[in-house]
Write a protein that holds these residues in place. Structure first.
Motif, PDB file in Angstrom:
ATOM      1  N   LYS A  18       0.860  -1.200   0.000  1.00  0.00           N
ATOM      2  CA  LYS A  18       0.000   0.000   0.000  1.00  0.00           C
ATOM      3  C   LYS A  18       0.891   1.242   0.000  1.00  0.00           C
ATOM      4  O   LYS A  18       1.762   1.403   0.866  1.00  0.00           O
ATOM      5  CB  LYS A  18      -0.878  -0.034   1.248  1.00  0.00           C
ATOM      6  N   GLN A  19       0.668   2.099  -0.973  1.00  0.00           N
ATOM      7  CA  GLN A  19       1.557   3.261  -1.156  1.00  0.00           C
ATOM      8  C   GLN A  19       1.125   4.450  -0.302  1.00  0.00           C
ATOM      9  O   GLN A  19      -0.045   4.592   0.061  1.00  0.00           O
ATOM     10  CB  GLN A  19       1.591   3.655  -2.641  1.00  0.00           C
ATOM     11  N   ILE A  20       2.089   5.293  -0.020  1.00  0.00           N
ATOM     12  CA  ILE A  20       1.865   6.510   0.779  1.00  0.00           C
ATOM     13  C   ILE A  20       1.547   7.658  -0.194  1.00  0.00           C
ATOM     14  O   ILE A  20       2.215   7.784  -1.230  1.00  0.00           O
ATOM     15  CB  ILE A  20       3.167   6.873   1.541  1.00  0.00           C
ATOM     16  N   PRO A  21       0.563   8.513   0.127  1.00  0.00           N
ATOM     17  CA  PRO A  21       0.268   9.631  -0.789  1.00  0.00           C
ATOM     18  C   PRO A  21       1.495  10.524  -1.010  1.00  0.00           C
ATOM     19  O   PRO A  21       2.311  10.711  -0.109  1.00  0.00           O
ATOM     20  CB  PRO A  21      -0.836  10.411  -0.055  1.00  0.00           C
ATOM     21  N   LYS A  22       1.549  11.090  -2.212  1.00  0.00           N
ATOM     22  CA  LYS A  22       2.702  11.878  -2.644  1.00  0.00           C
ATOM     23  C   LYS A  22       2.989  13.050  -1.680  1.00  0.00           C
ATOM     24  O   LYS A  22       4.133  13.311  -1.311  1.00  0.00           O
ATOM     25  CB  LYS A  22       2.385  12.419  -4.048  1.00  0.00           C
ATOM     26  N   ASN A  23       1.889  13.745  -1.264  1.00  0.00           N
ATOM     27  CA  ASN A  23       2.120  14.928  -0.417  1.00  0.00           C
ATOM     28  C   ASN A  23       2.747  14.547   0.922  1.00  0.00           C
ATOM     29  O   ASN A  23       3.570  15.272   1.471  1.00  0.00           O
ATOM     30  CB  ASN A  23       0.824  15.734  -0.245  1.00  0.00           C
ATOM     31  N   ILE A  24       2.390  13.365   1.449  1.00  0.00           N
ATOM     32  CA  ILE A  24       2.970  12.932   2.731  1.00  0.00           C
ATOM     33  C   ILE A  24       4.453  12.614   2.531  1.00  0.00           C
ATOM     34  O   ILE A  24       5.307  12.966   3.347  1.00  0.00           O
ATOM     35  CB  ILE A  24       2.240  11.677   3.274  1.00  0.00           C
ATOM     36  N   LYS A  25       4.755  11.931   1.420  1.00  0.00           N
ATOM     37  CA  LYS A  25       6.175  11.604   1.132  1.00  0.00           C
ATOM     38  C   LYS A  25       6.993  12.883   1.062  1.00  0.00           C
ATOM     39  O   LYS A  25       8.092  12.966   1.596  1.00  0.00           O
ATOM     40  CB  LYS A  25       6.285  10.882  -0.229  1.00  0.00           C
ATOM     41  N   GLU A  26       6.402  13.889   0.394  1.00  0.00           N
ATOM     42  CA  GLU A  26       7.123  15.163   0.230  1.00  0.00           C
ATOM     43  C   GLU A  26       7.338  15.855   1.567  1.00  0.00           C
ATOM     44  O   GLU A  26       8.433  16.327   1.867  1.00  0.00           O
ATOM     45  CB  GLU A  26       6.330  16.102  -0.690  1.00  0.00           C
ATOM     46  N   GLN A  27       6.246  15.892   2.376  1.00  0.00           N
ATOM     47  CA  GLN A  27       6.371  16.575   3.683  1.00  0.00           C
ATOM     48  C   GLN A  27       7.453  15.902   4.527  1.00  0.00           C
ATOM     49  O   GLN A  27       8.266  16.550   5.167  1.00  0.00           O
ATOM     50  CB  GLN A  27       5.052  16.496   4.459  1.00  0.00           C
ATOM     51  N   ARG A  28       7.434  14.573   4.506  1.00  0.00           N
ATOM     52  CA  ARG A  28       8.436  13.855   5.311  1.00  0.00           C
ATOM     53  C   ARG A  28       9.840  14.115   4.773  1.00  0.00           C
ATOM     54  O   ARG A  28      10.792  14.290   5.548  1.00  0.00           O
ATOM     55  CB  ARG A  28       8.133  12.350   5.332  1.00  0.00           C
ATOM     56  N   ALA A  29       9.970  14.140   3.452  1.00  0.00           N
ATOM     57  CA  ALA A  29      11.307  14.405   2.871  1.00  0.00           C
ATOM     58  C   ALA A  29      11.774  15.799   3.277  1.00  0.00           C
ATOM     59  O   ALA A  29      12.944  15.989   3.638  1.00  0.00           O
ATOM     60  CB  ALA A  29      11.247  14.275   1.355  1.00  0.00           C
ATOM     61  N   ASP A  30      10.852  16.772   3.246  1.00  0.00           N
ATOM     62  CA  ASP A  30      11.241  18.144   3.624  1.00  0.00           C
ATOM     63  C   ASP A  30      11.713  18.193   5.074  1.00  0.00           C
ATOM     64  O   ASP A  30      12.695  18.850   5.399  1.00  0.00           O
ATOM     65  CB  ASP A  30      10.067  19.122   3.441  1.00  0.00           C
ATOM     66  N   ARG A  31      10.977  17.491   5.948  1.00  0.00           N
ATOM     67  CA  ARG A  31      11.376  17.511   7.375  1.00  0.00           C
ATOM     68  C   ARG A  31      12.722  16.824   7.563  1.00  0.00           C
ATOM     69  O   ARG A  31      13.570  17.281   8.321  1.00  0.00           O
ATOM     70  CB  ARG A  31      10.304  16.828   8.230  1.00  0.00           C
ATOM     71  N   MET A  32      12.925  15.712   6.863  1.00  0.00           N
ATOM     72  CA  MET A  32      14.215  15.002   7.005  1.00  0.00           C
ATOM     73  C   MET A  32      15.354  15.861   6.437  1.00  0.00           C
ATOM     74  O   MET A  32      16.448  15.910   7.000  1.00  0.00           O
ATOM     75  CB  MET A  32      14.130  13.647   6.304  1.00  0.00           C
ATOM     76  N   LYS A  33      15.076  16.561   5.334  1.00  0.00           N
ATOM     77  CA  LYS A  33      16.118  17.423   4.747  1.00  0.00           C
ATOM     78  C   LYS A  33      16.469  18.552   5.711  1.00  0.00           C
ATOM     79  O   LYS A  33      17.641  18.899   5.877  1.00  0.00           O
ATOM     80  CB  LYS A  33      15.630  18.031   3.427  1.00  0.00           C
TER      81      LYS A  33
END
Ligand code: SF4
Length: 437
Positions: free
Chosen positions: A342-357
């Motif tokens: 089951k895939q994660i929505p794109k916006n959640i992936k992006e938000q998490r990437a931004d926080r990790m960055k």
């Protein structure tokens, strides 16, 4: 004489392989060009590690065709190796090859120039391929040379397409490695980076360890620094660290591929260590290399990664105190088990990437601040600024010193520098003493 322009996407292994292809084109009578618009041949060495690697590779092919309609366009590397219908997908490419037997590319180009028929030559991997030894004549355009010593991966992490793009693990024999490093030293290189798809598996098929390759390189006069590319944490044992720590030329920079700091996610990824084991490894490395820096790759938005899983990953990255984090968003790769989860929505992936960055940037600044006051040997690199000389410390901190008027180039020389200030992504210092050059 036909001129070839090279475009490389992806990792350090690809960069090394592009250098090898340059060598084989030059041997076949071509010249290497730095002008795409006037080149006769444009070669794109592609990447498929993520969806973005695919898009960038395909974009590079289409753009090359648009920028220079008369050039022969060659698409090679990981992307064609894994996409069966690539021939139909990218009609802009005249010649398509995979990652195997690329020694034939120059012949394909000559054939295409003569007959104008599209060529596809993708050789599949078997279960027992040998390490492919390729021609490599370094041009000394950089002060640091990448040297591929290992290829392929037999691990099958659930998200990763690389075992399909590169075949199973195999290693460069030591005698060939020695010859190559001698050539690099004779061409003026003082620093090498040993790279591979799964570097820590180096030598397994011969009953050897990565330390054997590092020791071999360390014995070569002229080579003063050896770095390691990305390594898989589970393969580094205490006895390896003990051996590696006795090699003075080895730089204490460890890029330990993490992917996630959450145990559940690591398990779903089919990674072979837990966060606790990873943490213990970093502490063990510090026992042997007190000045070690740790860098890593972290993926966000792996299928079924919950908010709690991501928070754990974030907290773990902070606990390690990475000097740098390369963050990327998960993207499904066809044919891998994770693509069916089951895939994660794109916006959640992006938000998490931004926080990790953002965390990565903060940790990087803190790491640089901790370097102030230290005196470190810096190997100076290409002069590309009128203001500064710049180079890297053994832990891969970028160090700059102010350039005085009419000062000679410091390129490829080593000086001790005392670090006085940290800036956003580098440290500023001044030369204390000369090292040995
Ligand atoms: S270890 Fe895992 S992530 Fe790395 S190349 Fe192999 S399968 Fe891919």
């Amino acid at each position: 004489m036909y001129k070839v322009f090279f475009i490389t996407l992806g990792c350090k292994v690809n960069q090394y392989e592009t250098e090898c292809m340059k060598s084989s084109f030059v041997s076949a009578g071509f010249s290497v060009s730095d002008d795409k618009s006037s080149a006769d041949v444009i070669l794109i060495n592609s990447c498929t590690v993520t969806g973005s690697g695919d898009s960038k590779s395909l974009y590079a092919v289409r753009k090359a065709r648009k920028d220079n309609p008369r050039a022969v366009i060659v698409l090679t590397g990981c992307l064609p190796q894994t996409v069966p219908d690539i021939y139909e997908k990218i009609p802009e490419a005249d010649i398509i090859t995979g990652t195997k037997e690329r020694k034939n590319i120059t012949g394909h180009v000559l054939e295409f120039i003569e007959k104008k028929n599209r060529i596809t030559d993708i050789v599949p991997y078997g279960s027992h391929d040998d390490f492919e030894v390729t021609e490599y004549k370094p041009s000394f355009s950089h002060t640091r040379a990448f040297v591929k010593i290992q290829d392929g991966c037999s691990c099958f992490c659930s998200y990763c397409i690389i075992p399909y793009a590169r075949g199973r693990c195999r290693s460069k024999p030591l005698d060939i490695l020695k010859k190559e490093i001698n050539t690099l030293a004779a061409n003026g290189y003082r620093e090498i980076v040993l790279v591979g798809i799964n570097l820590a598996f180096y030598g397994m098929e011969y009953g050897m360890r990565l330390a054997d390759a590092v020791e071999e390189c360390s014995g070569i006069n002229g080579i003063e620094r050896i770095r390691l590319g990305s390594i898989e944490p589970e393969m580094i044992l205490d006895k390896d660290l003990e051996r590696l720590s006795r090699i003075d030329k080895l730089c204490p920079q460890f890029h330990l591929s993490l992917q996630s700091g959450c145990g559940r996610t690591l398990k779903a990824m089919n990674r072979r260590y837990t966060p606790d084991e990873y943490y213990a490894l970093t502490r063990k490395i510090l026992e042997f290399f007190p000045d070690a820096s740790f860098t890593t790759d972290i993926m966000t938005g792996f299928p079924e990664e919950t908010d709690e899983d991501f928070e754990e990953s974030l907290a773990f990255a902070e606990k390690i105190g990475f000097a740098k984090i390369h963050v990327f968003q998960y993207s499904p790769r066809n044919g891998t088990p994770a693509a069916k989860m089951k895939q994660i929505p794109k916006n959640i992936k992006e938000q998490r990437a931004d926080r990790m960055k953002a965390l990565g940037e903060r940790l990087h600044s803190q790491y640089l601040e901790r370097q102030v006051g230290k005196t470190v040997p810096v190997l100076f690199e290409r002069e590309n600024s009128p203001e500064y000389h710049q180079g890297y410390a053994p832990d891969y901190t970028l160090i700059k010193i102010l350039r005085k008027n009419s000062e000679k180039s410091l390129r490829n020389r080593i000086f001790y520098v005392t670090i006085e200030e940290s800036r956003r992504d580098y440290c500023l210092g001044s030369i204390t003493t000369m090292h040995n050059s």
